[in-house]
Design a protein around this motif. Sequence first.
Motif, PDB file in Angstrom:
ATOM      1  N   LYS A 178       0.838  -1.195   0.000  1.00  0.00           N
ATOM      2  CA  LYS A 178       0.000   0.000   0.000  1.00  0.00           C
ATOM      3  C   LYS A 178       0.885   1.262   0.000  1.00  0.00           C
ATOM      4  CE  LYS A 178      -3.986   1.979   2.329  1.00  0.00           C
ATOM      5  NZ  LYS A 178      -4.859   1.937   3.480  1.00  0.00           N
ATOM      6  N   SER A 233       1.149   3.847  -2.971  1.00  0.00           N
ATOM      7  CA  SER A 233       0.910   5.272  -2.697  1.00  0.00           C
ATOM      8  C   SER A 233       2.082   6.109  -3.228  1.00  0.00           C
ATOM      9  CB  SER A 233       0.736   5.473  -1.187  1.00  0.00           C
ATOM     10  OG  SER A 233       0.595   6.834  -0.889  1.00  0.00           O
ATOM     11  N   GLU A 293       1.889   6.121  -6.988  1.00  0.00           N
ATOM     12  CA  GLU A 293       0.812   7.007  -7.430  1.00  0.00           C
ATOM     13  C   GLU A 293       1.255   8.468  -7.336  1.00  0.00           C
ATOM     14  OE1 GLU A 293      -3.046   6.449  -5.627  1.00  0.00           O
ATOM     15  OE2 GLU A 293      -2.938   4.275  -5.985  1.00  0.00           O
ATOM     16  N   SER A 294       1.945   8.784  -6.231  1.00  0.00           N
ATOM     17  CA  SER A 294       2.450  10.150  -6.037  1.00  0.00           C
ATOM     18  C   SER A 294       3.462  10.501  -7.129  1.00  0.00           C
ATOM     19  CB  SER A 294       3.088  10.259  -4.649  1.00  0.00           C
ATOM     20  OG  SER A 294       3.660  11.524  -4.460  1.00  0.00           O
TER      21      SER A 294
END
Length: 175
Positions: A22, A26, A29-30
């Motif tokens: 996760k 994350s 994605e950032s």
Amino acid sequence: GKPRQENERLRTQALKKAKEEKVENSKKESELLGARRELESLRKQHQKLSKKLLKYSLFKRYLEEVVENSQFRDIDDVITYYKALVRTRKDLLQSQWWHRQLLEQGKVLQQQIRAEKEAEMLQCKNNLAQLQESLEQAQSDIHQWEDRWAKAQDRAARKAMELKSLTMAIHSLFQ
């Protein structure tokens, strides 16, 4: 006991792995979001530059025509000549500025010299007036002394006559 502990360990490991995935997702994605923003920024910059290029292409065509209809070999020649003209103009403006500065300094110096000379002339006129006064006083004094001298000579001549008369009278009486 044992299967339960094993299940618990596996579950903990799975949770830990899911948490790590996760965090990793994350992070990705950032990064993806940052890359998309950067891509959008680069697209905008590309558009701006394309518009500028389009705008400046007119100048390129113009310069190409200048080269065709002149003694210049290429656009770089034109640009070099232009830069030389700009430098020459700058030098000329600098020279004119220095000339104006020197002219202003000359005017100031001329005014100072004129003021000094006028002050000297005024001093000379004052000195001349004083000398003139002194001369007039001296002439007046000479006149007075000449009068006194004439009177003194006149008195001396009368005394000499009286003395001569007296001498003649005494001589007459004596004879």
